[in-house]
Design an enzyme around this catalytic site. Structure first.
Site, PDB file in Angstrom:
ATOM      1  N   HIS A 120      26.801   7.121   8.390  1.00 54.16           N
ATOM      2  CA  HIS A 120      26.704   7.844   7.117  1.00 54.16           C
ATOM      3  C   HIS A 120      27.523   7.152   6.042  1.00 54.16           C
ATOM      4  O   HIS A 120      28.568   6.573   6.326  1.00 54.16           O
ATOM      5  CB  HIS A 120      27.188   9.282   7.277  1.00 54.16           C
ATOM      6  CG  HIS A 120      26.464  10.027   8.341  1.00 54.16           C
ATOM      7  ND1 HIS A 120      26.886  10.059   9.644  1.00 54.16           N
ATOM      8  CD2 HIS A 120      25.312  10.733   8.291  1.00 54.16           C
ATOM      9  CE1 HIS A 120      26.034  10.748  10.365  1.00 54.16           C
ATOM     10  NE2 HIS A 120      25.060  11.166   9.573  1.00 54.16           N
ATOM     11  N   ASP A 155      28.563   6.592  15.271  1.00 56.34           N
ATOM     12  CA  ASP A 155      27.336   7.378  15.335  1.00 56.34           C
ATOM     13  C   ASP A 155      26.093   6.546  15.043  1.00 56.34           C
ATOM     14  O   ASP A 155      24.983   7.076  15.035  1.00 56.34           O
ATOM     15  CB  ASP A 155      27.402   8.588  14.397  1.00 56.34           C
ATOM     16  CG  ASP A 155      28.066   8.309  13.075  1.00 56.34           C
ATOM     17  OD1 ASP A 155      28.344   7.128  12.797  1.00 56.34           O
ATOM     18  OD2 ASP A 155      28.324   9.255  12.311  1.00 56.34           O
ATOM     19  N   ASP A 212      30.303   3.519   9.912  1.00 58.18           N
ATOM     20  CA  ASP A 212      29.751   4.813  10.296  1.00 58.18           C
ATOM     21  C   ASP A 212      28.303   4.875   9.811  1.00 58.18           C
ATOM     22  O   ASP A 212      27.964   4.290   8.775  1.00 58.18           O
ATOM     23  CB  ASP A 212      30.571   5.923   9.648  1.00 58.18           C
ATOM     24  CG  ASP A 212      30.217   7.308  10.147  1.00 58.18           C
ATOM     25  OD1 ASP A 212      30.985   7.861  10.941  1.00 58.18           O
ATOM     26  OD2 ASP A 212      29.166   7.845   9.722  1.00 58.18           O
ATOM     27  N   HIS A 246      34.063  11.241   4.264  1.00 59.93           N
ATOM     28  CA  HIS A 246      33.276  12.064   3.329  1.00 59.93           C
ATOM     29  C   HIS A 246      34.158  12.879   2.388  1.00 59.93           C
ATOM     30  O   HIS A 246      33.684  13.330   1.339  1.00 59.93           O
ATOM     31  CB  HIS A 246      32.377  13.037   4.093  1.00 59.93           C
ATOM     32  CG  HIS A 246      31.251  12.388   4.824  1.00 59.93           C
ATOM     33  ND1 HIS A 246      30.421  11.467   4.239  1.00 59.93           N
ATOM     34  CD2 HIS A 246      30.816  12.532   6.115  1.00 59.93           C
ATOM     35  CE1 HIS A 246      29.514  11.070   5.135  1.00 59.93           C
ATOM     36  NE2 HIS A 246      29.744  11.691   6.268  1.00 59.93           N
TER      37      HIS A 246
END
Length: 547
Positions: free
Chosen positions: A189, A280, A187, A147
């Site tokens: 995200h 995740d 991931d 991120h």
């Protein structure tokens, strides 16, 4: 003779690098308060590998801090200075205030060292694999990185570890002959930082499969939409596969591998593969809401080993259920070691969004031009009622059957919209946008338990006196409730007709998911805490910051 056989076997065994350093556990919340991105994440993985005897079969590597010049290849001078300065004692009273300036970030006196070690560790393992000293490698690191953007940390990430290592290979080690790098971000995200850093670079093929939820899943923007394909020379080299719902599992991911990633990877022909390995999306993860198993991850990885002569680097990103994350990483390391056969099978229908991604990318990748067989497109998965918690199972049991009058219910929902005037639709959309902004900005500290979409529509389209006769009155709320309870947003339901309805009204269905249901728990959106709002019969994920 026996000695020769053993020697031959040792020579054939793959060399897998493994890197873990306890110093990265020094990064934690300053007050000791619980946070999902905590030191136990990497400790749990390391202990799981120790119990399985993995380190004895790998080449153990030492962590090294990344040099400033390598960090500056993707980050700004201000960003580097900011992260390095927080280790100073003179910042003891300022760290919390500095952290609050950013999205989902915490600092303590050990954060700077841990971040520098995480970035340097990925450089170290990538360099060894790039040189051919190792076949593949795994970096068990934190804080995560995907991120982090050029000029700011966000979403638990301080430096963009994978991006720094990618730039290192391309710009600092030309003698290795690595000219094309495939970055796979699995991931849950979207890797917004990594995407932006290579958005115009044809030497890097960035592939991300992630939850998107119509732009409402962290990082809560449209960067992860499938139309974001790159720009300039990098057009076509940025691939996003966004899930618009939760509960995605092994078959969903493997369908994307089979129909998008593997064909494109074959055509791209990378020299090395770097994986932003967040776990995740694993089953039982408290923040991801998906259900990929260790077997699913192992198959995904195994299918990639036929590319780049098996030169693969895994760098840990997210993953917040300690057991699920550790099991998934163990499964992946065993695949890299190639000492365990994969046992299992998967049969399920892929998401319709897979075909939309193919269509968007077909202009850049000839291998995707071929139309998918209709028997795949038209396969219908049964509707499943998503229970918010285990305690809901009894209440919802037997409710996962698609009603016979499904089209009739759809028509009751759609008809009021057809009677709205243009200015009324504009008012609805404007009101919706304002409300969402209020929630995002923290003007509301929790969801309004009495909020109903039908009420919003009625307010926008009629006066109080007209509400009873209005086609967009309270009955719409009831019809929508019936409709949404009949199936999740995945909506593999009855016919292509259903898909067209969902396409046309996707913005509205998203609105229902986010605003209509009445919560059983409070959600502090203003501080973007990682929480799941538990609804009466559905789930919606708030703006949860996840690595």
């Amino acid at each position: 003779m026996e000695e020769l056989g053993r020697e031959k076997k040792n020579k054939e065994q793959r060399k897998v690098g493994l890197l873990y350093d306890e110093r990265m556990c020094k990064h934690h919340t300053p007050d000791g308060e619980f946070h999902p991105e905590n030191p136990n994440r990497i400790r749990a993985i390391w202990n799981k590998l120790l119990d399985a005897g993995i380190p004895q079969r790998c080449v153990l590597l030492d962590a090294k801090e990344a040099e400033d010049k390598f960090i500056l290849s993707v980050h700004s001078q201000n960003h580097l200075k900011r992260i390095k300065s927080i280790r100073s004692k003179k910042f003891n009273s300022k760290r919390a205030r500095i952290a609050r300036k950013y999205d989902s970030i915490f600092f303590n006196e050990g954060s700077s060292e841990a971040a520098c070690l995480a970035a340097g560790s990925v450089i170290e393992v990538t360099k060894k694999v790039g040189k051919g000293e190792l076949n593949s490698a795994v970096a068990i690191i934190r804080p995560p990185g995907h991120h982090a953007e050029q000029d700011e940390p966000m979403g638990f990430c301080l430096y963009n570890n994978v991006a720094i290592a990618t730039s290192f290979l391309l710009n600092e080690k030309p003698e290795l002959g690595i000219k094309k790098i495939l970055i796979i971000d699995w991931d849950v995200h979207h890797g917004n930082g990594t995407q932006k850093m290579f958005y115009e670079d044809p030497h890097v093929l960035f592939f991300s499969v992630h939850r998107h939820d119509f732009g409402n899943f962290y990082p809560a923007n449209d960067d992860g939409f499938y139309t974001m394909v790159g720009e300039g020379a990098g057009a076509g080299y940025n691939i996003n596969v966004p899930w618009e719902n939760d509960r995605c599992g092994d078959a969903d991911y493997l369908a994307v591998w089979d129909h998008i990633l593997l064909p494109v990877a074959k055509e791209f022909n990378p020299d090395i593969i770097l994986i932003s390995a967040g776990f995740d999306a694993a089953v039982h993860d408290p923040l991801g809401g998906c259900c990929v198993t260790p077997y699913g991850y192992s198959v995904m990885l195994k299918q990639l080993m036929s590319f780049a002569h098996g030169k693969i680097v895994l760098a840990l990103e997210g993953g917040y259920n300690l057991e699920s994350t550790a099991n998934a990483m163990l499964a992946c390391v065993e695949v890299l070691l190639e000492d365990k056969p994969l046992i299992g099978s998967l049969v399920a229908d892929p998401f319709e969004s897979t075909w939309r991604v193919r269509q968007e990318l077909s202009a850049f990748w000839p291998t995707l031009v071929k139309e998918c067989p209709k028997k795949l497109i038209n396969q219908i998965a049964p509707a499943i009622l998503h229970s918010s918690s285990d305690s809901d199972v009894g209440e919802n049991e037997g409710s996962n059957v698609v009603p016979e009058n499904l089209e009739e219910v759809f028509q009751k929902v759609i008809e009021p919209f057809s009677q709205l005037k243009v200015d009324e639709v504009d008012s609805i959309l404007h009101a919706r946008a304002e409300l969402m902004e209020e929630y995002k900005s923290g003007e509301h500290s929790k969801w309004d338990p009495d909020y109903e979409i039908g009420a919003e529509l009625a307010a926008c389209s009629s006066t109080e006196e007209e509400d009873e006769a209005s086609p967009v009155g309270s009955s719409l709320s009831h019809d929508l409730g019936d409709l949404v309870r009949s199936f999740p947003c995945r909506a593999k339901l009855a016919s292509p007709w259903v898909f067209s309805v969902l396409e046309d009204f996707s913005w509205y269905l998203c609105n229902i998911e986010l605003l209509k249901r009445r919560p059983q728990t409070e959600c502090n959106v203003s501080q973007r805490q990682a929480k799941t709002c538990s609804y009466s019969r559905l789930e919606a994920i708030c703006y949860s910051p996840l690595g």
